[in-house]
Design a protein around this motif. Sequence first.
Motif, short mmCIF file in Angstrom:
data_model
loop_
_atom_site.label_atom_id
_atom_site.label_comp_id
_atom_site.label_asym_id
_atom_site.label_seq_id
_atom_site.Cartn_x
_atom_site.Cartn_y
_atom_site.Cartn_z
N ASP A 169 43.84 34.14 48.21
CA ASP A 169 43.00 32.89 48.12
C ASP A 169 41.56 33.32 47.93
N LEU A 170 41.12 34.17 48.99
CA LEU A 170 39.90 34.41 48.86
C LEU A 170 39.38 35.31 47.85
N TYR A 171 40.33 36.43 47.29
CA TYR A 171 40.02 37.31 46.16
C TYR A 171 39.95 36.45 44.90
N LEU A 172 41.07 35.45 44.83
CA LEU A 172 41.13 34.65 43.45
C LEU A 172 39.62 33.79 43.03
N LYS A 173 39.34 33.57 44.45
CA LYS A 173 38.01 32.57 44.10
C LYS A 173 36.90 33.63 43.71
N LYS A 174 36.97 34.96 43.95
CA LYS A 174 35.59 35.83 43.74
C LYS A 174 35.91 36.67 42.40
N TYR A 175 37.24 37.07 42.31
CA TYR A 175 37.63 37.82 40.93
C TYR A 175 38.47 37.28 39.80
N ASP A 176 38.49 37.77 38.51
CA ASP A 176 39.41 36.94 37.57
C ASP A 176 40.72 37.82 37.63
N PHE A 194 49.99 30.39 44.06
CA PHE A 194 48.61 29.87 43.50
C PHE A 194 48.83 29.36 42.25
N LYS A 222 46.45 37.92 34.56
CA LYS A 222 45.81 37.72 35.94
C LYS A 222 45.87 38.49 37.11
#
Length: 370
Positions: A169-176, A194, A222
Amino acid sequence: MSTVIEAVRPIEDYLVMSDEEIAERIEAAREAMGSRVVILGHHYQRDDVIKHADLNGDSYQLSVLASQTDAEFIVFCGVHFMAESADILGKPSQRVILPDMGAGCSMADMASIDQVEDAWDQLTEIGVIGGEKSVAPITYMNSSAEIKAFCGRNDGVVCTSSNATKLFDLYLKKYDKMFFFPDQHLGRNTGAKFGIGLDEMVVWNPKENLGGNTEQALHDAKLILWRGHCSVHGRFKDWHVDKIREDVPGVKVLVHPECLYEVVQKSDLNGSTSFIIKTVEEAEPGTKWAIGTEVNLVNRLAKRFPDKEVYLLAPDLCMCATMYRISPQSLCWSMENLVNGNVVNEIAVHGETKEQSLIALERMISMTNK
Ligand code: 13P
Ligand code: SF4
């Protein structure tokens, strides 16, 4: 790298002792060592080992426990990558012992640092990394210290089955995009939570150029999933879920996320070993559970909760053979050596690998607590 120091008594001496004698000797050694030693045990350990553990847990909890204990020696009844993580997170004065060096993890062995670096270079060459999109490397705890260090120096992180959802969750908000090692199943199952479609995930086969993918597929994906798996959890098939539902009406299916996507999709619940234990602990008497994880844990749950029906999802034996290498005999041997002042089977991570893997592990712990 690990240092092995010769034992005072050869391990063979312990193989001929009775189970009772071995158990008594372990307890005597523990008493002699007092608070200088702590025995940590993973939930998959066999009963005759886990009964000697001071503390037990899943791989995340054990890594946190290792970072909190003050004992001089941590005797780790688990597998190699867990003991390495304990050494990375422990204090510099602490020493970590793995009672049997054969206790590895076949999944962790499916990704080597050379392969991972080669994959990263290939992705950089075709512009997937360093291009318009940002890519984060994430490794499952079940990996070598070198791969954890790789993630540490590339802004990545380590995850376990208990915090993968939180960290995705945290990484998907920051990385493509994310490159996930080495368990394709945990990666796929977590990505699916997700809403990432199977068509947005590609598998990287380290034996093939571009992991066996086209440049376009890698640009479009992704999630890039390393081609690794757990042979224990891979034994559970989706037809086992159908069969148990037919045989045991009302049964709930509870599996570890290292299981195949189709199995996790058909299950009622999935989560780490601690999640599985907690779910059965908190279930109402009379409820029925078919569990898809290692057999020692499932058998222990069945024994602990005679008021609930607990089944192994696949009827044939499904044991983690490498975890089983930690035996009461090897535990006794390593403990008695400690009493004699010998540190046998020490697991020690050094230099940059230690510094950079610590970054990835500490990042994991702080992000898990966010
Ligand atoms: P946990 O993170 O649930 O302890 O699982 C570790 C493991 O190796 C499962 O196969
Ligand atoms: Fe590795 Fe599978 Fe054993 Fe877990 S159960 S330690 S992933 S081989």
